[in-house]
Design a protein around this motif. Structure first.
Motif, PDB file in Angstrom:
ATOM      1  N   ALA A 264       0.836  -1.215   0.000  1.00  0.00           N
ATOM      2  CA  ALA A 264       0.000   0.000   0.000  1.00  0.00           C
ATOM      3  C   ALA A 264       0.868   1.262   0.000  1.00  0.00           C
ATOM      4  O   ALA A 264       0.553   2.247  -0.681  1.00  0.00           O
ATOM      5  N   LEU A 265       1.972   1.215   0.725  1.00  0.00           N
ATOM      6  CA  LEU A 265       2.866   2.384   0.786  1.00  0.00           C
ATOM      7  C   LEU A 265       3.522   2.630  -0.586  1.00  0.00           C
ATOM      8  O   LEU A 265       3.605   3.771  -1.051  1.00  0.00           O
ATOM      9  N   GLY A 266       3.958   1.552  -1.220  1.00  0.00           N
ATOM     10  CA  GLY A 266       4.528   1.666  -2.567  1.00  0.00           C
ATOM     11  C   GLY A 266       3.512   2.242  -3.538  1.00  0.00           C
ATOM     12  O   GLY A 266       3.829   3.109  -4.359  1.00  0.00           O
ATOM     13  N   MET A 267       2.264   1.793  -3.411  1.00  0.00           N
ATOM     14  CA  MET A 267       1.191   2.298  -4.296  1.00  0.00           C
ATOM     15  C   MET A 267       0.968   3.787  -4.052  1.00  0.00           C
ATOM     16  O   MET A 267       0.828   4.567  -4.981  1.00  0.00           O
ATOM     17  N   MET A 268       0.956   4.157  -2.763  1.00  0.00           N
ATOM     18  CA  MET A 268       0.707   5.559  -2.418  1.00  0.00           C
ATOM     19  C   MET A 268       1.795   6.467  -2.995  1.00  0.00           C
ATOM     20  O   MET A 268       1.498   7.556  -3.502  1.00  0.00           O
ATOM     21  N   LEU A 269       3.047   6.016  -2.927  1.00  0.00           N
ATOM     22  CA  LEU A 269       4.150   6.864  -3.403  1.00  0.00           C
ATOM     23  C   LEU A 269       4.198   6.948  -4.930  1.00  0.00           C
ATOM     24  O   LEU A 269       4.954   7.748  -5.486  1.00  0.00           O
ATOM     25  N   ALA A 270       3.397   6.112  -5.594  1.00  0.00           N
ATOM     26  CA  ALA A 270       3.326   6.202  -7.059  1.00  0.00           C
ATOM     27  C   ALA A 270       2.288   7.228  -7.501  1.00  0.00           C
ATOM     28  O   ALA A 270       2.179   7.531  -8.686  1.00  0.00           O
ATOM     29  N   LEU A 271       1.508   7.759  -6.552  1.00  0.00           N
ATOM     30  CA  LEU A 271       0.385   8.628  -6.924  1.00  0.00           C
ATOM     31  C   LEU A 271       0.697  10.116  -7.133  1.00  0.00           C
ATOM     32  O   LEU A 271       0.005  10.774  -7.910  1.00  0.00           O
ATOM     33  N   PRO A 272       1.694  10.707  -6.446  1.00  0.00           N
ATOM     34  CA  PRO A 272       1.911  12.144  -6.664  1.00  0.00           C
ATOM     35  C   PRO A 272       2.147  12.470  -8.141  1.00  0.00           C
ATOM     36  O   PRO A 272       2.717  11.667  -8.873  1.00  0.00           O
ATOM     37  N   GLY A 273       1.676  13.651  -8.520  1.00  0.00           N
ATOM     38  CA  GLY A 273       1.848  14.074  -9.914  1.00  0.00           C
ATOM     39  C   GLY A 273       0.527  14.124 -10.651  1.00  0.00           C
ATOM     40  O   GLY A 273      -0.541  14.198 -10.035  1.00  0.00           O
ATOM     41  N   MET A 274       0.610  14.075 -11.976  1.00  0.00           N
ATOM     42  CA  MET A 274      -0.603  14.211 -12.778  1.00  0.00           C
ATOM     43  C   MET A 274      -1.332  12.873 -12.903  1.00  0.00           C
ATOM     44  O   MET A 274      -0.741  11.866 -13.281  1.00  0.00           O
ATOM     45  N   ASP A 275      -2.608  12.904 -12.553  1.00  0.00           N
ATOM     46  CA  ASP A 275      -3.442  11.713 -12.656  1.00  0.00           C
ATOM     47  C   ASP A 275      -3.630  11.398 -14.151  1.00  0.00           C
ATOM     48  O   ASP A 275      -4.052  12.260 -14.929  1.00  0.00           O
ATOM     49  N   SER A 276      -3.297  10.166 -14.553  1.00  0.00           N
ATOM     50  CA  SER A 276      -3.240   9.850 -15.988  1.00  0.00           C
ATOM     51  C   SER A 276      -4.610   9.835 -16.669  1.00  0.00           C
ATOM     52  O   SER A 276      -4.714  10.018 -17.874  1.00  0.00           O
ATOM     53  N   SER A 277      -5.698   9.659 -15.899  1.00  0.00           N
ATOM     54  CA  SER A 277      -7.018   9.564 -16.531  1.00  0.00           C
ATOM     55  C   SER A 277      -7.601  10.925 -16.899  1.00  0.00           C
ATOM     56  O   SER A 277      -8.144  11.105 -17.981  1.00  0.00           O
ATOM     57  N   ILE A 278      -7.528  11.899 -15.974  1.00  0.00           N
ATOM     58  CA  ILE A 278      -8.168  13.191 -16.262  1.00  0.00           C
ATOM     59  C   ILE A 278      -7.187  14.369 -16.181  1.00  0.00           C
ATOM     60  O   ILE A 278      -7.588  15.520 -16.316  1.00  0.00           O
ATOM     61  N   GLY A 279      -5.920  14.072 -15.956  1.00  0.00           N
ATOM     62  CA  GLY A 279      -4.908  15.130 -15.949  1.00  0.00           C
ATOM     63  C   GLY A 279      -4.940  16.036 -14.734  1.00  0.00           C
ATOM     64  O   GLY A 279      -4.397  17.139 -14.750  1.00  0.00           O
ATOM     65  N   GLN A 280      -5.561  15.571 -13.650  1.00  0.00           N
ATOM     66  CA  GLN A 280      -5.647  16.368 -12.419  1.00  0.00           C
ATOM     67  C   GLN A 280      -4.360  16.199 -11.590  1.00  0.00           C
ATOM     68  O   GLN A 280      -3.903  15.081 -11.374  1.00  0.00           O
TER      69      GLN A 280
END
Lengths: 171, 495
Positions: B172-188
């Protein structure tokens, strides 16, 4: 500190740090806009993961506290039962935490010096290898001369190989 | 398939790919033989050097490193009782006692022979199963992919060594650290905390180098003052004969099957494969009491299985883009860096790469055999290389590798930060495998989940209309519940 107490302290710190981290993440996602063009939105996954991290951390925390209660000594394990690390040769030399911390700190300085353009790759690498190597294995004058020669040759070789052969621009 | 595989062999036997494969195998053997340095560390460090290479050459270099790295681990395991890589832990049980009895050369010879046989037998699994599985995976939609990734993550977290809760936390921690930045689906933009540098998120390479190389170097410096006991290897030759194949044939075939199948499952690394093969061989042996005291079958079982696990672990990587272990996660990163999409489409869009990996794996095993037979005595001397020279050089390579990705120092700082995170996670006995694989798989998992939800109008129960997705989901639930059931059963028994 005995092993049980050490594991207890580490588990408590780990759980508390992860819980705090998850709360910060969760709060940050509250500012994200609600889903508009698709059902899930950008905030859903971080929020789910933050929730899961808190649950797992609480589990580890509670387990550590419960385990702290006095219990019967565990039976000895045989090789096939799992923890293979217990079969490795152990050495009685004291661990060098200070050396590791100093070398890591030196590495940060080495990176900072190059990023702030205070020095180029070659001089910074020569000095870094000599100092870090001498800290890892302090020795007599001959060893120091050997380390200095290695630092010079290594810095020159890597610079020319990486820039000339692999087209990587070094600072 | 045969034609494409033959074409891959033909490409491989050209000068440059063969040079890189040989170089990779040699580097792998050297690094694998040095305790504390692993194949995954070597692959992560050399990845930046492949940026300007042709993809086939880059992949052959990395496959060579993988095979060499796992094989080289037995040298220190036999001569020092310190496994060169975690995959060779089991080899210490009987290899070192053999060396102490003056049978060091015999142990090294058997380990070379077993590593080669394990690699070749598992190659048949890889070559036979991969195209069929890739065809099957072509029929997968978003739900199948999402549930497959979920299964891989759950298996990794629950089956990796250590407590299940810590494995799940690592994933879960590895997954969380992959999230910062631009969301690939809607560019948020998300989780950037207003810091522009984080708009692109954390790049895979600095994360890998930090987590595996830096954290390992910190551990190596901490133990740098440990003294190494030398075991001399007297006599000439390796003291193995063709007759050994007959004597240990059954063990080699059995351990290869165990290694290949265990390797196929996500998260169960080469060390567990070797331990399972060792245990099985011991249980079936007529002289189990001799195991741990220098039994030849113990060395054969462990070394066969750990090499065989590579072939098995490469199968989900090239057919579905799912890493079987940390090293496959790095290889996936390598493919992505070279604009190749790992998964079933690799066989149709870039068959030279998919079949190239399969061909390179077999040839790397042959190269490993030749190198080891010819130069084992010299290679064995590498285990005594002074750590101060080695570790400082690797630290410089870590800095260059992270910097070279985008010519900026932000990635270098990220690498150092992940080194510290990796070290402390390791200290807290949180497995690093699920952490890194969670990091690698999260973009795929999120993308597929959101695509599935969009297709079904937000109805997640649509998963249950897809048979494969249901099977994957059921597997992950069972994987999650099985250890709890076992614990419950054990408690009832003890009460």
């Amino acid at each position: 500190m005995d092993n049980d107490r050490y594991s207890f302290v580490i588990d408590i710190i780990l759980s508390l740090v992860i819980i705090a981290f998850s709360i910060v993440i969760y709060i940050d996602t509250l500012d994200l806009p609600p889903p508009k063009y698709e059902p899930m939105g950008a905030a859903a996954l971080p929020q789910i993961l933050a929730g899961l991290l808190i649950i797992f951390s609480l589990f580890i925390l509670i387990k550590a506290i419960v385990k702290k209660q006095p219990a019967a000594a565990p039976a000895e394990k045989s090789p096939e039962q799992g923890d293979v690390s217990t079969f490795l040769e152990t050495d009685t030399s004291p661990p060098s935490f200070t050396k590791a911390a100093i070398v890591f700190f030196l590495t940060c300085i080495y990176v900072y010096v190059m990023s702030a353009k205070l020095s180029g790759f070659m001089p910074a690498t020569m000095i870094y290898i000599f100092v870090a190597g001498s800290i890892m294995k302090p020795a007599n004058l001959i060893s120091k001369v050997k380390m200095a020669s290695f630092a010079i040759v290594f810095a020159l070789a890597t610079f020319y190989i990486f820039t000339g052969l692999f087209y990587i621009d070094l600072p | 398939m045969e034609g494409t595989l033959l074409a891959a062999f033909a490409t491989l036997f050209q000068l440059k790919p063969m040079f890189f494969l040989t170089l990779g195998t040699a580097l792998g053997i050297m690094i694998g033989s040095i305790p504390g340095l692993t194949a995954s560390m070597l692959i992560a460090l050399t990845l930046p050097l492949t940026f300007y290479m042709v993809p086939v050459e880059a992949i052959t270099l990395l496959i060579g490193e993988y095979v060499g790295g796992i094989s080289g681990g037995f040298i220190a395991a036999i001569l020092l009782r310190m496994p060169g890589t975690p995959a060779s832990i089991v080899t210490t049980f009987d290899g070192y006692p053999m060396a102490q009895k003056g049978l060091g050369q015999r142990a090294l010879g058997l380990a070379i022979l077993s590593s080669f046989c394990g690699g070749v037998i598992s190659w048949f699994f890889l070559a036979g199963l991969s195209p069929t599985l890739a065809d099957l995976a072509l029929k997968f939609g978003p739900w199948e992919y999402f549930t497959l990734v979920l299964t891989a993550l759950v298996m990794l977290a629950t089956l990796s060594q250590g407590a299940m809760a810590k494995g799940l936390l690592a994933g879960a921690l590895g997954m969380m650290l992959a999230l910062p930045g631009m969301d690939s689906s809607i560019g948020q933009l998300r989780l950037t905390f207003g810091w522009d540098r984080l708009n692109g998120g954390f790049q895979l390479l600095p994360v890998l180098i930090g987590t595996f190389a830096i954290s390992q170097i910190i551990k190596d410096i901490i133990s740098i003052d440990q003294k190494i006991k030398k075991v001399s290897v007297a006599g000439r030759g390796l003291a193995i004969k063709l007759k050994d194949l007959k004597t240990h044939g059954g063990n080699i075939i059995r351990s290869s099957f165990i290694g290949a199948w265990v390797g196929l499952l996500p998260g169960i690394g080469a060390n567990i494969a070797a331990l399972m093969a060792y245990t099985t061989t011991k249980q079936l042996s007529k002289t189990p009491e001799e195991f741990g005291k220098g039994h030849e079958s113990g060395v054969v079982a462990g070394e066969t299985a750990n090499n065989a696990s590579i072939g098995g672990a490469l199968i989900p990587m090239i057919t579905m883009g799912i890493p079987g272990s940390v090293t496959e996660a790095i290889l996936i990163g390598a493919l992505v860096i070279h604009n190749l999409q790992p998964g079933p489409l690799l066989f149709t869009s870039n068959p030279e790469i998919a079949y190239g990996i399969i061909a390179a794996y077999l040839v790397a095993n042959v190269i490993m055999l030749v190198m080891m037979l010819a130069a084992i005595k010299w290679i064995a001397k590498l285990i005594y290389v002074p750590k101060a020279y080695l570790l400082t050089s690797i630290l410089v390579f870590c800095v260059i590798g992270s910097f070279a990705l985008a010519n900026n120092f932000f990635d270098v700082w990220v690498m150092l930060a992940f080194g510290v995170i990796g070290y402390f996670l390791d200290l807290a006995k949180v497995p690093l495998g699920p952490f890194v694989i969670g990091f690698v798989l999260t973009p795929i998992a999120e993308e597929q989940l959101r695509a599935g939800l969009m297709m079904s109008g937000g109805n997640i129960f649509d998963i249950f209309t897809r048979p494969f997705a249901v099977v994957f989901l059921a597997t992950s639930v069972l994987t999650l519940l099985w250890p709890l059931f076992q614990e419950f059963r054990n408690r009832r028994k003890s009460n």
